[in-house]
Design an enzyme around this catalytic site. Structure first.
Site, PDB file in Angstrom:
ATOM      1  N   ASP A  11       0.765  -1.242   0.000  1.00  0.00           N
ATOM      2  CA  ASP A  11       0.000   0.000   0.000  1.00  0.00           C
ATOM      3  C   ASP A  11       0.795   1.292   0.000  1.00  0.00           C
ATOM      4  O   ASP A  11       0.312   2.317  -0.428  1.00  0.00           O
ATOM      5  CB  ASP A  11      -0.971  -0.001   1.177  1.00  0.00           C
ATOM      6  CG  ASP A  11      -2.178  -0.853   0.851  1.00  0.00           C
ATOM      7  OD1 ASP A  11      -2.735  -0.646  -0.226  1.00  0.00           O
ATOM      8  OD2 ASP A  11      -2.517  -1.741   1.639  1.00  0.00           O
ATOM      9  N   LYS A  67     -10.150   0.228  -6.550  1.00  0.00           N
ATOM     10  CA  LYS A  67     -11.479   0.460  -5.944  1.00  0.00           C
ATOM     11  C   LYS A  67     -12.315   1.346  -6.860  1.00  0.00           C
ATOM     12  O   LYS A  67     -12.823   2.398  -6.470  1.00  0.00           O
ATOM     13  CB  LYS A  67     -11.346   1.109  -4.570  1.00  0.00           C
ATOM     14  CG  LYS A  67     -10.732   0.237  -3.501  1.00  0.00           C
ATOM     15  CD  LYS A  67     -11.760  -0.670  -2.864  1.00  0.00           C
ATOM     16  CE  LYS A  67     -11.167  -1.686  -1.928  1.00  0.00           C
ATOM     17  NZ  LYS A  67      -9.887  -1.457  -1.334  1.00  0.00           N
ATOM     18  N   ASP A  70     -17.244   4.379 -10.608  1.00  0.00           N
ATOM     19  CA  ASP A  70     -17.528   5.507 -11.489  1.00  0.00           C
ATOM     20  C   ASP A  70     -18.426   5.020 -12.619  1.00  0.00           C
ATOM     21  O   ASP A  70     -18.831   3.854 -12.635  1.00  0.00           O
ATOM     22  CB  ASP A  70     -16.197   6.065 -12.044  1.00  0.00           C
ATOM     23  CG  ASP A  70     -16.254   7.567 -12.269  1.00  0.00           C
ATOM     24  OD1 ASP A  70     -17.302   8.061 -12.743  1.00  0.00           O
ATOM     25  OD2 ASP A  70     -15.260   8.254 -11.973  1.00  0.00           O
ATOM     26  N   GLY A 176      -8.394  -7.996   6.103  1.00  0.00           N
ATOM     27  CA  GLY A 176      -8.741  -7.734   7.505  1.00  0.00           C
ATOM     28  C   GLY A 176      -7.960  -8.614   8.465  1.00  0.00           C
ATOM     29  O   GLY A 176      -8.188  -8.568   9.671  1.00  0.00           O
ATOM     30  N   VAL A 177      -7.037  -9.402   7.925  1.00  0.00           N
ATOM     31  CA  VAL A 177      -6.256 -10.323   8.761  1.00  0.00           C
ATOM     32  C   VAL A 177      -5.058  -9.586   9.366  1.00  0.00           C
ATOM     33  O   VAL A 177      -4.394  -8.809   8.678  1.00  0.00           O
ATOM     34  CB  VAL A 177      -5.749 -11.522   7.918  1.00  0.00           C
ATOM     35  CG1 VAL A 177      -4.878 -12.454   8.753  1.00  0.00           C
ATOM     36  CG2 VAL A 177      -6.940 -12.279   7.329  1.00  0.00           C
ATOM     37  N   GLN A 180      -5.998  -5.635  11.237  1.00  0.00           N
ATOM     38  CA  GLN A 180      -7.404  -5.295  11.496  1.00  0.00           C
ATOM     39  C   GLN A 180      -8.089  -6.304  12.427  1.00  0.00           C
ATOM     40  O   GLN A 180      -9.292  -6.233  12.656  1.00  0.00           O
ATOM     41  CB  GLN A 180      -8.173  -5.181  10.189  1.00  0.00           C
ATOM     42  CG  GLN A 180      -7.679  -4.042   9.297  1.00  0.00           C
ATOM     43  CD  GLN A 180      -8.462  -3.962   8.003  1.00  0.00           C
ATOM     44  OE1 GLN A 180      -9.686  -3.893   7.993  1.00  0.00           O
ATOM     45  NE2 GLN A 180      -7.749  -3.972   6.881  1.00  0.00           N
ATOM     46  N   PRO A 184      -5.295 -15.369  11.005  1.00  0.00           N
ATOM     47  CA  PRO A 184      -5.008 -16.106   9.774  1.00  0.00           C
ATOM     48  C   PRO A 184      -5.786 -17.428   9.729  1.00  0.00           C
ATOM     49  O   PRO A 184      -5.855 -18.134  10.727  1.00  0.00           O
ATOM     50  CB  PRO A 184      -3.496 -16.379   9.857  1.00  0.00           C
ATOM     51  CG  PRO A 184      -2.964 -15.299  10.738  1.00  0.00           C
ATOM     52  CD  PRO A 184      -4.063 -15.014  11.728  1.00  0.00           C
TER      53      PRO A 184
HETATM   54  P1  BMP Z   1      -3.820  -4.565   6.201  1.00  0.00           P
HETATM   55  O1  BMP Z   1      -3.620  -6.079   6.280  1.00  0.00           O
HETATM   56  O2  BMP Z   1      -2.553  -3.799   6.352  1.00  0.00           O
HETATM   57  O3  BMP Z   1      -4.928  -4.097   7.069  1.00  0.00           O
HETATM   58  O4  BMP Z   1      -4.252  -4.233   4.695  1.00  0.00           O
HETATM   59  C1  BMP Z   1      -5.493  -4.606   4.181  1.00  0.00           C
HETATM   60  C2  BMP Z   1      -5.557  -4.310   2.711  1.00  0.00           C
HETATM   61  O5  BMP Z   1      -6.813  -4.744   2.218  1.00  0.00           O
HETATM   62  C3  BMP Z   1      -5.427  -2.837   2.330  1.00  0.00           C
HETATM   63  O6  BMP Z   1      -4.777  -2.778   1.095  1.00  0.00           O
HETATM   64  C4  BMP Z   1      -6.878  -2.380   2.150  1.00  0.00           C
HETATM   65  O7  BMP Z   1      -7.012  -1.386   1.165  1.00  0.00           O
HETATM   66  C5  BMP Z   1      -7.532  -3.657   1.654  1.00  0.00           C
HETATM   67  N1  BMP Z   1      -8.956  -3.787   1.996  1.00  0.00           N
HETATM   68  C6  BMP Z   1      -9.374  -3.792   3.307  1.00  0.00           C
HETATM   69  O8  BMP Z   1      -8.592  -3.640   4.252  1.00  0.00           O
HETATM   70  N2  BMP Z   1     -10.710  -3.963   3.548  1.00  0.00           N
HETATM   71  C7  BMP Z   1     -11.615  -4.124   2.555  1.00  0.00           C
HETATM   72  O9  BMP Z   1     -12.781  -4.313   2.841  1.00  0.00           O
HETATM   73  C8  BMP Z   1     -11.181  -4.117   1.232  1.00  0.00           C
HETATM   74  C9  BMP Z   1      -9.839  -3.961   0.959  1.00  0.00           C
HETATM   75  O10 BMP Z   1      -9.419  -3.974  -0.274  1.00  0.00           O
END
Ligand code: BMP
Length: 227
Positions: A11, A67, A70, A176-177, A180, A184
């Site tokens: 990212d 994402k 449009d 979300g792993v 967030q 896993p």
């Molecule tokens: P991370 O594991 O660092 O939280 O990253 C999650 C990735 O997944 C980010 O690139 C974010 O844009 C993407 N993402 C998300 O977190 N939730 C969603 O619902 C959709 C996503 O694409």
């Protein structure tokens, strides 16, 4: 060696540089299924590092997480800017079919690029709109018939609903792993094919080790849930 069902989210510059991110992709090319490069990476680093990544990750899947949301014509123009470098792009599904996803999906077929649609998101606010409208969202997804969809690892119940509604023919990618909060393997147990994981890997002092540990956790979770 079989690649782990992980898609690494790339990212924004870590290790101080865009080259650092390309190095992460190069180093992990054989360990994971693929990479999802986000808008921060593309805007900050430009297309050259994307092309470098493409040439260094072998058969790994390279997804541009644009994402898109449009009208069709504009989504097609946006994808045209990255189409020579990536295997797949992500679009929102709430924009609907006619005049939007119908057009972009048609063009992507011509360009041999996979389409991935968001069915729900991993953050809490996604429950305010996406989850409340899951049925019409699924209807749109069925019309478009994309290669894959995004569904939240943070709410495995949604993944199960999406899998049930769409069947086995579509790939489910679950973010979300780690950072967030989802563990896993839990999303895969709920029906996802791949887990999208960013910061737990890209911000680790040893991304390769981080992938190894996450892969072990995934395997353990799978053993538990398939027992
Ligand atoms: P991370 O594991 O660092 O939280 O990253 C999650 C990735 O997944 C980010 O690139 C974010 O844009 C993407 N993402 C998300 O977190 N939730 C969603 O619902 C959709 C996503 O694409």
């Amino acid at each position: 060696m079989k690649a782990s069902p992980i898609i690494v989210a790339i990212d924004g510059p870590v290790l101080g540089s865009c080259q650092g991110l390309v190095k992460i992709m190069t180093d992990l090319g054989n360990e994971v299924v693929g990479f999802k490069v986000g808008i921060p990476f593309i805007m900050q680093c430009g297309l050259e590092p994307l092309a470098a990544a493409r040439s260094r990750i072998g058969n790994g899947l390279l997804i541009a997480d644009l994402k898109l949301a449009d009208i069709g014509d504009i989504m097609v123009r946006v994808v045209s800017l990255v189409k020579d470098y990536v295997d797949a792009v992500i679009a929102h599904s709430f924009v609907g079919y006619k005049g939007a996803l119908d057009e972009v999906s048609e063009k992507l077929k011509e360009w041999n690029i996979k389409l991935i649609l968001v069915t729900s998101m991993s953050h809490e606010g996604s429950q305010e709109l996406y989850d409340r409208n899951l049925d019409p969202i699924i209807d749109v997804v069925k019309k478009v018939n994309p290669w894959g969809v995004v569904a939240p690892a943070t709410r495995p119940g949604i993944i199960s609903l999406v899998r049930k509604a769409l069947g086995a023919g579509v790939k489910i990618l679950a973010p979300g792993v780690g950072a967030q909060g989802a563990r896993p393997g839990d999303a895969i147990c709920a029906g996802a094919d791949y887990e999208i994981i960013g910061r737990s890997i890209t911000e680790s002092p040893d991304p390769k080790k981080a992938v190894e540990l996450i892969a072990l956790e995934q395997e353990e979770a799978l053993r538990r849930c398939r027992r």
